[in-house]
Scaffold this motif. Structure first.
Motif, short mmCIF file in Angstrom:
data_model
loop_
_atom_site.label_atom_id
_atom_site.label_comp_id
_atom_site.label_asym_id
_atom_site.label_seq_id
_atom_site.Cartn_x
_atom_site.Cartn_y
_atom_site.Cartn_z
N GLU A 120 9.86 5.78 2.83
CA GLU A 120 9.89 7.19 3.21
C GLU A 120 10.98 7.32 4.27
O GLU A 120 10.94 6.60 5.27
CB GLU A 120 8.53 7.64 3.77
CG GLU A 120 8.49 9.13 4.06
CD GLU A 120 7.10 9.61 4.47
OE1 GLU A 120 6.44 8.97 5.30
OE2 GLU A 120 6.68 10.66 3.92
N GLU A 121 11.91 8.21 4.04
CA GLU A 121 13.09 8.34 4.91
C GLU A 121 13.76 6.98 5.11
O GLU A 121 14.15 6.62 6.21
CB GLU A 121 12.70 8.96 6.26
CG GLU A 121 12.32 10.42 6.12
CD GLU A 121 11.69 10.99 7.38
OE1 GLU A 121 11.60 10.26 8.38
OE2 GLU A 121 11.29 12.16 7.33
N ASN A 122 13.83 6.26 4.00
CA ASN A 122 14.51 4.96 3.95
C ASN A 122 13.86 3.87 4.81
O ASN A 122 14.48 2.87 5.15
CB ASN A 122 15.99 5.10 4.30
CG ASN A 122 16.79 3.95 3.71
OD1 ASN A 122 16.41 3.40 2.67
ND2 ASN A 122 17.86 3.57 4.36
N LYS A 123 12.59 4.10 5.19
CA LYS A 123 11.86 3.05 5.93
C LYS A 123 10.63 2.68 5.13
O LYS A 123 9.99 3.55 4.53
CB LYS A 123 11.40 3.60 7.29
CG LYS A 123 12.49 3.70 8.31
CD LYS A 123 11.89 4.21 9.60
CE LYS A 123 12.96 4.63 10.59
NZ LYS A 123 12.51 5.72 11.45
N TRP A 124 10.29 1.40 5.17
CA TRP A 124 9.05 0.98 4.53
C TRP A 124 7.87 1.57 5.27
O TRP A 124 7.83 1.53 6.51
CB TRP A 124 8.93 -0.55 4.53
CG TRP A 124 9.79 -1.20 3.51
CD1 TRP A 124 10.89 -1.97 3.74
CD2 TRP A 124 9.63 -1.15 2.09
NE1 TRP A 124 11.42 -2.38 2.54
CE2 TRP A 124 10.67 -1.91 1.52
CE3 TRP A 124 8.70 -0.53 1.24
CZ2 TRP A 124 10.80 -2.07 0.13
CZ3 TRP A 124 8.84 -0.69 -0.14
CH2 TRP A 124 9.87 -1.44 -0.66
N VAL A 125 6.93 2.11 4.51
CA VAL A 125 5.68 2.61 5.10
C VAL A 125 4.52 2.19 4.20
O VAL A 125 4.70 1.91 3.01
CB VAL A 125 5.67 4.15 5.27
CG1 VAL A 125 6.59 4.60 6.38
CG2 VAL A 125 6.01 4.85 3.96
N TYR A 126 3.36 2.18 4.79
CA TYR A 126 2.12 1.83 4.09
C TYR A 126 1.61 3.06 3.36
O TYR A 126 1.45 4.12 3.97
CB TYR A 126 1.10 1.34 5.10
CG TYR A 126 -0.29 1.11 4.58
CD1 TYR A 126 -0.55 0.12 3.65
CD2 TYR A 126 -1.36 1.87 5.07
CE1 TYR A 126 -1.85 -0.09 3.19
CE2 TYR A 126 -2.66 1.64 4.62
CZ TYR A 126 -2.90 0.66 3.68
OH TYR A 126 -4.17 0.45 3.24
N LEU A 127 1.38 2.93 2.06
CA LEU A 127 0.84 4.06 1.30
C LEU A 127 -0.67 4.00 1.21
O LEU A 127 -1.36 4.98 1.41
CB LEU A 127 1.46 4.10 -0.10
CG LEU A 127 1.09 5.30 -0.97
CD1 LEU A 127 1.60 6.60 -0.36
CD2 LEU A 127 1.67 5.14 -2.37
N GLY A 128 -1.19 2.82 0.91
CA GLY A 128 -2.64 2.69 0.80
C GLY A 128 -3.01 1.47 0.00
O GLY A 128 -2.14 0.68 -0.38
N MET A 129 -4.30 1.35 -0.29
CA MET A 129 -4.76 0.23 -1.13
C MET A 129 -4.30 0.47 -2.54
O MET A 129 -4.22 1.60 -3.00
CB MET A 129 -6.28 0.19 -1.12
CG MET A 129 -6.87 -0.44 0.10
SD MET A 129 -8.65 -0.52 -0.12
CE MET A 129 -9.16 0.00 1.51
N LYS A 130 -4.03 -0.61 -3.23
CA LYS A 130 -3.55 -0.50 -4.60
C LYS A 130 -4.68 -0.03 -5.50
O LYS A 130 -5.81 -0.44 -5.35
CB LYS A 130 -3.03 -1.85 -5.07
CG LYS A 130 -2.00 -1.72 -6.15
CD LYS A 130 -1.64 -3.09 -6.69
CE LYS A 130 -0.94 -2.92 -8.03
NZ LYS A 130 -0.85 -4.18 -8.74
#
Ligand SMILES: [Zn+2]
Length: 130
Positions: A120-130
């Motif tokens: 997000e905005e070219n930075k890695w972020v945590y989305l959630g559990m798969k």
């Protein structure tokens, strides 16, 4: 034991490892690095970083206080990365399967999760559990 070593498990000083990511001096290059920096933020009960490194669509702002309280209530032991898919420099998504060990009331427990990370905005972020 050298307490300056980063709790994420890499044999690197905190300031040159996840600490630099926490202070936005460097970006997490891979989803795994972002995951490590989030684990370390849990060990430091750094709620601001945990929110910042969370995708805006799933960011649990209302739970921030309870997350910080919980993070402080346990004794963090170690992070074990079990598997990763994609999440490299040129990827836009990836998964990291991990076990995060902690002690609660003297008893060793762990969280086992397969997490999804996106950019997000070219930075890695945590989305959630798969
Ligand atoms: Zn680290």
């Amino acid at each position: 034991m050298n307490f300056d070593l980063c709790p994420c498990g890499k044999n690197i000083e905190y300031n040159n490892c996840c600490g630099a990511i926490h202070l936005s001096k460097v970006k997490a290059v891979t989803a795994e690095n972002l995951m490590r920096s989030r684990y370390v933020a849990f060990t430091l009960a750094d709620g601001d970083y945990l929110m910042k490194s969370h995708h805006s669509s799933t960011r649990p702002l209302s739970e921030k206080k309870s997350i910080v309280k919980w993070a402080k209530s346990v004794e963090w032991v170690k992070l074990e990365i079990i598997n990763t898919t994609k999440g490299l420099e040129n990827d836009t998504e990836g998964t990291v399967e991990f076990k995060a060990y902690f002690k609660r009331k003297g008893e060793l427990q762990f969280i086992h999760e397969n997490s999804t990370f996106v950019r997000e905005e070219n930075k890695w972020v945590y989305l959630g559990m798969k």
